[in-house]
Design a protein around this motif. Sequence first.
Motif, short mmCIF file in Angstrom:
data_model
loop_
_atom_site.label_atom_id
_atom_site.label_comp_id
_atom_site.label_asym_id
_atom_site.label_seq_id
_atom_site.Cartn_x
_atom_site.Cartn_y
_atom_site.Cartn_z
N HIS A 17 43.71 38.14 28.63
CA HIS A 17 44.91 37.45 29.08
C HIS A 17 45.63 38.17 30.20
O HIS A 17 46.58 37.63 30.77
N GLY A 18 45.17 39.36 30.56
CA GLY A 18 45.75 40.07 31.70
C GLY A 18 44.74 40.44 32.76
O GLY A 18 44.98 41.37 33.54
N SER A 19 43.63 39.75 32.81
CA SER A 19 42.65 40.01 33.87
C SER A 19 43.25 39.70 35.23
O SER A 19 44.07 38.80 35.38
N CYS A 20 42.81 40.44 36.22
CA CYS A 20 43.27 40.16 37.57
C CYS A 20 42.14 40.43 38.56
O CYS A 20 41.11 41.01 38.22
N SER A 21 42.37 39.98 39.79
CA SER A 21 41.47 40.27 40.90
C SER A 21 42.28 40.92 42.01
O SER A 21 43.51 40.82 42.04
#
Length: 209
Positions: free
Chosen positions: A135-139
């Motif tokens: 729920h806190g993945s980012c790119s």
Amino acid sequence: MGELKIGRMVMGPVGTNFYFVYDDETRKAIAFDPPCDGAGIYNALKGKDIEVAGILLTHGHFDHIMGANELRQAASVKIYAYEGEQDVCEDTHNNCTDQIGRLYTVKCNKYLPDGAEIDIEGIKCKLIATPGHTHGSCSYYFEDEKMLISGDTLFNCSVGRSDLPTGSEATLIRSIREKLMCLPDDVKVYPGHGDTTTIGFERENNPFI
């Protein structure tokens, strides 16, 4: 400032792509997702006359963080991640280290908001929140260089799994469609596992989106 270049080392038991983006003039670098052997990473880059200036995490799963603390100590730098990922980085169940029998956590020096403009020793990128894999993945998007570090969100003709703690398939697909597919076709994608691709190729060929 010189030209930004990207290097890759495939590391760890599940073949994680460790990336380092560096300025070919200053030789400063941002390290992404050190999966293991932080001291080894530090020494390998030092042998190339590259100095780690900061560490960015795309998410907190074990295969992307287990070299982070050691690399931070060796290079005397800070670790950053998206603010939505704190309870994955710092929880052994959510980061899946309890599943591999080696409990490990990372307390980032700073958790950043969506859209944060990052500047570490003149190396600039933008944090794009892409939740779903966790729920806190980012790119991380390097607009001028047309590079995207996508972590385990978007792969070559595939997407990240969503069956691990805090994951959501619907959220993952929405993140890709709304946050990544709006980028230019010629943006090169550097995923957490496997081969590179481009936004345009994935838009036309990825069966999941």
